[in-house]
Scaffold this motif. Structure first.
Motif, PDB file in Angstrom:
ATOM      1  N   THR A 219       0.840  -1.198   0.000  1.00  0.00           N
ATOM      2  CA  THR A 219       0.000   0.000   0.000  1.00  0.00           C
ATOM      3  C   THR A 219       0.875   1.247   0.000  1.00  0.00           C
ATOM      4  O   THR A 219       2.091   1.184   0.200  1.00  0.00           O
ATOM      5  N   ILE A 220       0.235   2.401  -0.207  1.00  0.00           N
ATOM      6  CA  ILE A 220       0.949   3.669  -0.274  1.00  0.00           C
ATOM      7  C   ILE A 220       0.267   4.678   0.650  1.00  0.00           C
ATOM      8  O   ILE A 220      -0.967   4.789   0.662  1.00  0.00           O
ATOM      9  N   ASN A 221       1.070   5.402   1.393  1.00  0.00           N
ATOM     10  CA  ASN A 221       0.575   6.484   2.245  1.00  0.00           C
ATOM     11  C   ASN A 221       0.217   7.676   1.363  1.00  0.00           C
ATOM     12  O   ASN A 221       1.073   8.239   0.673  1.00  0.00           O
ATOM     13  N   ALA A 222      -1.039   8.074   1.382  1.00  0.00           N
ATOM     14  CA  ALA A 222      -1.497   9.167   0.522  1.00  0.00           C
ATOM     15  C   ALA A 222      -0.882  10.500   0.903  1.00  0.00           C
ATOM     16  O   ALA A 222      -0.922  11.452   0.100  1.00  0.00           O
ATOM     17  N   ASP A 223      -0.337  10.626   2.111  1.00  0.00           N
ATOM     18  CA  ASP A 223       0.247  11.893   2.553  1.00  0.00           C
ATOM     19  C   ASP A 223       1.689  12.074   2.076  1.00  0.00           C
ATOM     20  O   ASP A 223       2.293  13.125   2.334  1.00  0.00           O
ATOM     21  N   LEU A 224       2.254  11.062   1.427  1.00  0.00           N
ATOM     22  CA  LEU A 224       3.607  11.203   0.903  1.00  0.00           C
ATOM     23  C   LEU A 224       3.634  12.216  -0.238  1.00  0.00           C
ATOM     24  O   LEU A 224       2.608  12.422  -0.925  1.00  0.00           O
ATOM     25  N   SER A 236       6.735  -0.920  -7.934  1.00  0.00           N
ATOM     26  CA  SER A 236       5.843  -2.010  -7.512  1.00  0.00           C
ATOM     27  C   SER A 236       5.586  -2.969  -8.669  1.00  0.00           C
ATOM     28  O   SER A 236       5.468  -2.553  -9.825  1.00  0.00           O
ATOM     29  N   PRO A 237       5.477  -4.267  -8.394  1.00  0.00           N
ATOM     30  CA  PRO A 237       5.126  -5.226  -9.452  1.00  0.00           C
ATOM     31  C   PRO A 237       3.637  -5.230  -9.770  1.00  0.00           C
ATOM     32  O   PRO A 237       3.201  -5.956 -10.659  1.00  0.00           O
ATOM     33  N   TYR A 238       2.849  -4.421  -9.055  1.00  0.00           N
ATOM     34  CA  TYR A 238       1.398  -4.427  -9.219  1.00  0.00           C
ATOM     35  C   TYR A 238       0.938  -3.153  -9.910  1.00  0.00           C
ATOM     36  O   TYR A 238       1.581  -2.098  -9.814  1.00  0.00           O
ATOM     37  N   THR A 239      -0.173  -3.237 -10.604  1.00  0.00           N
ATOM     38  CA  THR A 239      -0.726  -2.078 -11.311  1.00  0.00           C
ATOM     39  C   THR A 239      -1.737  -1.309 -10.460  1.00  0.00           C
ATOM     40  O   THR A 239      -2.049  -0.166 -10.778  1.00  0.00           O
ATOM     41  N   ARG A 240      -2.246  -1.934  -9.402  1.00  0.00           N
ATOM     42  CA  ARG A 240      -3.210  -1.276  -8.527  1.00  0.00           C
ATOM     43  C   ARG A 240      -2.662  -1.237  -7.105  1.00  0.00           C
ATOM     44  O   ARG A 240      -2.266  -2.272  -6.573  1.00  0.00           O
ATOM     45  N   MET A 241      -2.689  -0.061  -6.486  1.00  0.00           N
ATOM     46  CA  MET A 241      -2.110   0.129  -5.156  1.00  0.00           C
ATOM     47  C   MET A 241      -3.119   0.833  -4.259  1.00  0.00           C
ATOM     48  O   MET A 241      -3.580   1.940  -4.582  1.00  0.00           O
ATOM     49  N   PRO A 242      -3.506   0.241  -3.126  1.00  0.00           N
ATOM     50  CA  PRO A 242      -4.402   0.924  -2.199  1.00  0.00           C
ATOM     51  C   PRO A 242      -3.713   2.130  -1.548  1.00  0.00           C
ATOM     52  O   PRO A 242      -2.540   2.063  -1.162  1.00  0.00           O
TER      53      PRO A 242
END
Length: 434
Positions: A219-224, A236-242
């Motif tokens: 996941t990714i911190n939206a405040d970054l 990231s190896p993924y195309t979708r990240m929460p």
């Protein structure tokens, strides 16, 4: 002259009765053993004989009753006329001759021979006899129904109910058994068997059993800062990240890599001015008890491939994707960006070293084992369930035909195990001792 004619007439009736007996016996065997799937396929392709076969099998009780009545009528008739012919020739001793002769004729020509021919090629035999059998059922069916009603009335005082022919096995279990049988006989490869089994299991499995656990979610911190978020997505190896804010459980949206790259391209490659949260898609939450079959239908309906799994209290448990469900059918789907970590390492002595987090279903599929997965999802969970405790490193248990030895443990988690089938070990020991 009249006596000679009568003898020939009686002999002709005996031969005809034997032929009819063979017809009824062979028809019962052929129609019972015929493949319903093949008959339905032939009917769909326009085969009129297959349509007749399917119509007959739709009233199986009436068909079997008609065949039994027809067989017994002609068999009794053949015996009666044979006795008449032989008593005329040999006198009273003809009864004994008739018994011996008819026993051989009925067993060989009216039972074994026609049933053997029918069972060897039941589909072809059923198609050939379709119309004659339909005529016989139409002729004798009413008598079969009447006799069945009489039998019901006779058995009712004893509390016996007939006519309830529901199978003990469900249709899914019957299909699974047929596939397993074909696999043992070499008609279905292991990969095909696993795919069919995975497809049948979709309604029995829930998303909680195949999801990526929240401890492994990326996941990714939206405040970054937006520049750092871009770097996180690209690495990231993924195309979708929460995306989350405040705490990792507070998911505010799902960021798609394509949307981010389009926005970055529109900004001329300057990530500092991107409003990442505005690019995020709405989060889709699904209950952890949702079956994989229902979730697959939901994915196809909503035309999306990603959902977050929550428990009864609304807490995030993990995430599930369309790929996770498809892998339950076709096995592991790997691409050039996947991290190739299976967690299953077969050893030269027949044992397997496995990570504790390996799913039981994945291990069964990889090793062609049959470890139960009703009470636990992972190998570590199975060991803890059976041991009723969290075992220490080096502890070993024997259950379900395997020996489980804990290789590594981190705090309260089993991280690695050695699993050894017991049957080969016993066989090897017996061979050495012998």
């Amino acid at each position: 002259m009249d006596t000679h004619t009568d003898l020939w007439l009686a002999a002709s009736i005996v031969v005809m009765s034997l032929l009819l007996s063979a017809f009824f016996a062979g028809a019962e065997t052929a129609f019972t053993a015929a493949s319903r799937a093949r008959m339905l396929s032939l009917e769909d392709s326009g085969d009129l004989r297959a349509r007749v076969v399917n119509r007959i099998l739709a009233s199986r009780e009436r068909f079997i009753g008609a065949m039994l009545i027809g067989y017994n009528i002609v068999a009794i008739g053949a015996s009666a006329f044979t006795t008449s012919v032989l008593t005329t020739i040999f006198g009273k001793s003809g009864v004994l001759y008739a018994t011996g002769v008819m026993s051989v004729l009925v067993i060989v020509f009216a039972e074994v021979l026609p049933k053997t021919l029918a069972i060897n090629k039941p589909d072809q035999a059923a198609l050939v006899m379709a119309r004659p059998v339909a005529f016989a059922v139409a002729l004798l069916g009413p008598a079969a129904i009447a006799i069945e009603k009489v039998v019901r009335l006779m058995l009712r005082p004893f509390g016996i109910s007939i006519g309830q022919h529901q199978s003990i096995l469900s249709p899914t279990e019957e299909i699974r058994g047929q596939v397993a049988l074909l696999h043992r006989e070499g008609g279905v490869a292991k990969a095909e068997r696993d795919m069919l089994g995975g497809l049948l299991d979709l309604h029995e499995l829930s998303v909680s059993e195949v999801m990526v656990h929240r401890t492994k979610m990326r996941t990714i911190n939206a405040d970054l800062p937006s520049e750092e978020i871009v770097r996180e997505v690209l690495s990231s190896p993924y195309t979708r990240m929460p995306l989350w804010r405040g705490t990792s459980e507070n998911i505010i949206g799902v960021l798609h890599a394509k949307d981010l790259l389009r926005a970055l391209d529109a900004a001329g490659g300057d990530a500092s001015g991107l409003k990442v949260e505005a690019l995020a898609l709405e989060t889709w939450f699904v209950p952890d008890t949702t079956s994989l079959r229902d979730q697959l239908k939901a994915f196809l309906t909503k035309k999306t491939h990603f959902a977050l799994v929550v428990d009864e209290y609304g807490e995030v448990m993990g995430l599930v994707t369309l790929e996770d469900i498809l892998e339950e059918i076709v096995g592991d789907i790997a691409d050039e960006h996947d991290v190739a970590v299976s967690g299953v390492r077969p050893q030269g002595d027949g044992s397997v070293n496995a990570d504790g987090s390996v799913a039981i279903r994945d291990l069964n599929r990889a090793m062609d084992w049959n470890l139960p997965d009703e009470e636990a999802t992972t190998i570590a969970g199975l060991v803890i369930h059976e041991a009723r405790a969290i075992p220490d490193t080096g502890t070993a248990f024997n259950f379900h035909g395997f020996r489980f030895q804990v290789l590594r443990k981190a705090k309260n988690r089993i991280t690695a195990l050695r699993i050894t089938p017991l049957v080969p070990m016993i066989a090897k020991k017996d061979e050495i001792e012998g």
